[in-house]
Design a protein around this motif. Structure first.
Motif, PDB file in Angstrom:
ATOM      1  N   ASP A   9       0.890  -1.280  -0.034  1.00 11.24           N
ATOM      2  CA  ASP A   9      -0.012   0.003   0.034  1.00 11.24           C
ATOM      3  C   ASP A   9       0.766   1.332   0.138  1.00 11.24           C
ATOM      4  OD1 ASP A   9       1.038  -0.284   2.530  1.00 11.24           O
ATOM      5  OD2 ASP A   9      -0.959  -0.172   3.423  1.00 11.24           O
ATOM      6  N   GLU A  10       1.941   1.167  -0.188  1.00 11.16           N
ATOM      7  CA  GLU A  10       3.205   2.227  -0.618  1.00 11.16           C
ATOM      8  C   GLU A  10       3.999   1.875  -1.606  1.00 11.16           C
ATOM      9  OE1 GLU A  10       5.929   3.305   2.545  1.00 11.16           O
ATOM     10  OE2 GLU A  10       4.922   1.942   3.590  1.00 11.16           O
ATOM     11  N   ASP A  11       4.695   2.841  -2.311  1.00 17.73           N
ATOM     12  CA  ASP A  11       5.555   2.569  -3.434  1.00 17.73           C
ATOM     13  C   ASP A  11       6.636   1.567  -2.881  1.00 17.73           C
ATOM     14  OD1 ASP A  11       6.660   2.793  -5.925  1.00 17.73           O
ATOM     15  OD2 ASP A  11       6.631   4.898  -5.919  1.00 17.73           O
ATOM     16  N   PHE A  12       7.129   0.746  -3.855  1.00 15.84           N
ATOM     17  CA  PHE A  12       8.007  -0.224  -3.452  1.00 15.84           C
ATOM     18  C   PHE A  12       9.274  -0.454  -4.694  1.00 15.84           C
ATOM     19  CE2 PHE A  12       4.298  -1.385  -6.068  1.00 15.84           C
ATOM     20  CZ  PHE A  12       5.007  -2.043  -7.328  1.00 15.84           C
ATOM     21  N   SER A  15      11.347   2.477  -7.480  1.00 19.53           N
ATOM     22  CA  SER A  15      10.623   3.972  -7.148  1.00 19.53           C
ATOM     23  C   SER A  15      10.363   4.105  -5.797  1.00 19.53           C
ATOM     24  CB  SER A  15       9.347   3.638  -8.064  1.00 19.53           C
ATOM     25  OG  SER A  15       8.476   2.495  -7.792  1.00 19.53           O
ATOM     26  N   GLY A  16      10.315   3.069  -4.910  1.00 18.67           N
ATOM     27  CA  GLY A  16       9.885   3.325  -3.414  1.00 18.67           C
ATOM     28  C   GLY A  16      11.356   4.027  -2.843  1.00 18.67           C
ATOM     29  N   LEU A  17      12.586   3.493  -3.456  1.00 13.30           N
ATOM     30  CA  LEU A  17      13.630   3.845  -2.625  1.00 13.30           C
ATOM     31  C   LEU A  17      13.712   5.140  -3.060  1.00 13.30           C
ATOM     32  CD1 LEU A  17      16.434   3.648  -1.550  1.00 13.30           C
ATOM     33  CD2 LEU A  17      17.383   2.716  -3.721  1.00 13.30           C
ATOM     34  N   THR A  18      13.505   5.773  -4.323  1.00 13.28           N
ATOM     35  CA  THR A  18      13.686   6.906  -4.743  1.00 13.28           C
ATOM     36  C   THR A  18      12.776   8.103  -4.090  1.00 13.28           C
ATOM     37  OG1 THR A  18      12.190   6.930  -6.592  1.00 13.28           O
ATOM     38  CG2 THR A  18      14.466   6.373  -7.101  1.00 13.28           C
ATOM     39  N   GLN A  19      11.953   7.338  -3.777  1.00 14.45           N
ATOM     40  CA  GLN A  19      10.786   8.404  -2.917  1.00 14.45           C
ATOM     41  C   GLN A  19      11.515   8.913  -1.612  1.00 14.45           C
ATOM     42  OE1 GLN A  19       7.438   6.220  -1.405  1.00 14.45           O
ATOM     43  NE2 GLN A  19       6.315   8.054  -0.807  1.00 14.45           N
ATOM     44  N   ASN A  48      10.514  -6.324   0.075  1.00  5.71           N
ATOM     45  CA  ASN A  48      10.933  -5.247  -0.820  1.00  5.71           C
ATOM     46  C   ASN A  48      12.407  -5.562  -1.423  1.00  5.71           C
ATOM     47  OD1 ASN A  48      10.092  -3.021  -2.011  1.00  5.71           O
ATOM     48  ND2 ASN A  48      11.783  -1.656  -0.839  1.00  5.71           N
ATOM     49  N   ALA A  49      13.132  -6.333  -0.711  1.00  4.03           N
ATOM     50  CA  ALA A  49      14.647  -6.679  -1.165  1.00  4.03           C
ATOM     51  C   ALA A  49      14.234  -7.284  -2.542  1.00  4.03           C
ATOM     52  CB  ALA A  49      15.335  -7.679  -0.310  1.00  4.03           C
ATOM     53  N   ALA A 173       8.969   1.618 -15.831  1.00  2.00           N
ATOM     54  CA  ALA A 173       9.005   3.315 -16.437  1.00  2.00           C
ATOM     55  C   ALA A 173       7.752   3.946 -15.802  1.00  2.00           C
ATOM     56  CB  ALA A 173       8.928   2.813 -17.878  1.00  2.00           C
ATOM     57  N   PHE A 174       6.658   3.342 -15.715  1.00  3.50           N
ATOM     58  CA  PHE A 174       5.649   3.984 -15.230  1.00  3.50           C
ATOM     59  C   PHE A 174       5.892   4.439 -13.575  1.00  3.50           C
ATOM     60  CE2 PHE A 174       1.007   4.018 -13.493  1.00  3.50           C
ATOM     61  CZ  PHE A 174       0.613   5.405 -14.119  1.00  3.50           C
ATOM     62  N   ARG A 175       6.472   3.564 -12.911  1.00  2.00           N
ATOM     63  CA  ARG A 175       6.531   4.028 -11.397  1.00  2.00           C
ATOM     64  C   ARG A 175       7.720   5.047 -11.267  1.00  2.00           C
ATOM     65  NH1 ARG A 175       8.634  -0.086  -8.956  1.00  2.00           N
ATOM     66  NH2 ARG A 175       8.572  -1.618 -10.545  1.00  2.00           N
TER      67      ARG A 175
END
Length: 223
Positions: A9-12, A15-19, A48-49, A173-175
């Protein structure tokens, strides 16, 4: 190939790292940056790893030139951590991330070995839709990335994202596109916002991966 990510339920992944690479958490060196990677690899009880490793390998094993990989990273992070400034090219930095992910996975599975190269996700007609959305905001995203008051100019964001769609796949690419839109706070209208959410559904995302409250949505903006 289609994944289901709706349990997250959150970015992963990448892309989640860049957030999480955000001012004022500016990293003085690679060691500090890798500490964030270690924390992110542990998200979702360590799941997530694997997601992060898959994203990184898609980029590493793609034909994208190194400068395009760097641009994708810088766009998604608003240049808050530039690996080149710390002596790393794009693939060297991704390999550091991959090493952290493998180490985290082996905490739970000591026998883990790298599987075959991952395949792009979400290719059933989604590439064209993602590309259309990138091109639809091209002027606004390019302007934001060039004129930002808080980061050096990054004029090649859109060409890099277009190449990612073609050479890495619609999912990642979308993320990364969404992260760039959020990083530079590019305004979009309700219609485009709805299309973003629909694309997220097609790619198997939880709605909060697409819109975590950071998209700049205007109800009176035509798009």
């Amino acid at each position: 190939m289609t994944h289901s990510y709706d349990e997250f339920d959150e970015d992963f992944g990448l892309s989640g790292l860049t957030q999480k690479v955000r001012y004022p958490t500016l990293f003085p060196d690679e060691t500090e940056a890798l500490r964030l990677v270690e924390r992110m690899a542990g998200y979702f009880d360590g799941a997530n790893a694997g997601l992060l490793l898959e994203d990184v390998r898609l980029l590493l094993e793609s034909p994208l030139p190194d400068e395009v990989i760097v641009t994708l990273w810088l766009a998604a992070t608003r240049r808050y951590f530039d690996p080149v400034a710390h002596g790393l090219d794009g693939r060297a930095w991704l390999n550091r991330i991959a090493d952290v992910c493998v180490a985290r996975i082996r905490l739970d599975d000591p026998s883990f070995v790298l599987p075959a190269a991952p395949e792009p996700v979400g290719e059933h007609g989604v590439r064209a839709a993602v590309l259309e959305e990138i091109r639809g905001v091209s002027p606004a995203l390019t302007k934001a990335a060039v004129t930002s008051l808080y980061a050096p100019a990054l004029p090649d964001v859109v060409p890099a994202l277009e190449r990612a769609v073609a050479e890495v796949g619609a999912d990642l690419a979308f993320r990364l596109f969404l992260r760039a839109m959020k990083a530079y706070f590019v305004p979009i209208g309700e219609a485009r916002h709805s299309r973003f959410l629909l694309l997220g559904e097609r790619l198997g995302y939880h709605e909060f991966v697409v819109d975590d409250g950071c998209l700049n949505v205007w109800d009176d903006l035509a798009d």
